[in-house]
Design a protein around this motif. Structure first.
Motif, mmCIF file in Angstrom:
data_model
loop_
_atom_site.group_PDB
_atom_site.id
_atom_site.type_symbol
_atom_site.label_atom_id
_atom_site.label_comp_id
_atom_site.label_asym_id
_atom_site.label_seq_id
_atom_site.Cartn_x
_atom_site.Cartn_y
_atom_site.Cartn_z
ATOM 1 N N GLU A 137 -5.876 -3.346 -3.542
ATOM 2 C CA GLU A 137 -7.071 -2.603 -3.149
ATOM 3 C C GLU A 137 -7.065 -1.202 -3.737
ATOM 4 N N GLN A 138 -5.910 -0.528 -3.688
ATOM 5 C CA GLN A 138 -5.825 0.828 -4.229
ATOM 6 C C GLN A 138 -6.044 0.830 -5.743
ATOM 7 N N SER A 194 -1.213 -0.989 -3.585
ATOM 8 C CA SER A 194 -1.810 -2.271 -3.235
ATOM 9 C C SER A 194 -2.891 -2.642 -4.240
ATOM 10 N N GLU A 220 0.833 -1.197 0.000
ATOM 11 C CA GLU A 220 0.000 0.000 0.000
ATOM 12 C C GLU A 220 0.871 1.251 0.000
ATOM 13 N N ARG A 232 -2.920 6.694 -0.441
ATOM 14 C CA ARG A 232 -4.125 6.195 0.231
ATOM 15 C C ARG A 232 -5.117 7.339 0.460
#
Length: 267
Positions: free
Chosen positions: A223-224, A221, A153, A158
């Motif tokens: 997710e990102q 990441s 990440e 973020r």
């Protein structure tokens, strides 16, 4: 569903739609992106490290353009050095990405494609008074490009990817509540890069860009990266913004220089 969305996105916005409206797309001599191939990279010992003078943004504004996410810079952040003559001011940054992490970057490295690519767009403040004035001039723009691979990440990014949850629809705008420092996006080592004369990679494809593509990469990441893929290109039909990258164009007679001797780690 993502692959179907990718085809629809390409049909509406992809290269096949650009030939008629933007003749320079097919006729230009310094179009971008390109493949960075070891066989035509020339080491140039005169290329110094890029000097970064970025200031934190108190309230970074990000917008879903329908083609990408764009972060607009308000503070006076600048770069100089390397192949640049004068100072260039940071105007905005944005991303390109694929429907999965096996593709997405615009530039390629010996034919290899990364999950995403970050572009920080600057204009030549030493010669022009605004981004608009500089945009179509041969020495008007400088873009820093960074390959992004799936991995850990990214803490500073973020803040941006969390904000994407509020701009899923085209033209949606939000601001990052926390202080955002563009310098914290970048890798620590900015001495190794490739540079060449190129263009914008989206319409109107002005051949006005000094490209500086760095060897050290950024990690985001899974997710990102998936947050990027969740943005919609049109609020009315739910299509997603994916595969928003242009494929490499021929280098032609241009020089592709490097500030370092290429090592096996970059091949």
């Amino acid at each position: 569903m993502l692959l179907e969305d990718a085809r629809e996105f390409t049909e509406q916005f992809g290269p096949d739609t650009w030939y008629n409206n933007y003749p320079i797309f097919s006729s230009g001599k310094r179009q971008s992106p390109i493949d960075i191939g070891t066989e035509y990279v020339e080491y140039d010992s005169s290329l110094s490290p890029i000097k970064i003078n970025y200031k934190p943004e108190k309230h970074l504004h990000i917008v879903n353009t329908g083609l990408s996410v764009r972060a607009d810079i308000k503070e006076t952040s600048e770069i100089s050095g390397g192949p640049l003559d004068g100072k260039y001011r940071l105007e905005q940054f944005h991303f390109h990405w694929g429907s999965n992490s096996n593709k997405g970057s615009e530039h390629t490295l010996n034919g290899y494609t990364y999950a995403s690519e970050l572009h920080l767009v600057h204009w030549n403040k030493s010669r022009y008074n605004s981004f608009g004035e500089a945009a179509d001039k041969s020495d008007g723009l400088a873009v820093l490009g960074f390959f992004i691979k799936e991995g850990q990440e990214h803490k500073e990014l973020r803040k941006l990817t969390d904000g994407i949850q509020r701009i899923f629809d085209k033209d949606a705008l939000t601001k990052i509540p926390d202080k955002f420092d563009p310098k914290h996006i970048l890798p620590s080592d900015l001495s190794n890069y490739w540079t060449y004369d190129g263009s914008l990679t989206t319409p109107p494809f002005y051949e006005s860009v000094q490209w500086i593509v760095f060897a050290d990469m950024i990690e985001m990441s899974a997710e990102q990266l998936n947050q990027l893929r969740c943005m919609r290109s049109c609020s009315c039909d739910g299509r997603y913004i994916i595969d928003n990258y242009r494929c490499p164009t021929p280098l032609g007679e241009r020089k592709l220089r490097s500030s370092f001797r290429m090592l096996s780690t970059y091949l």
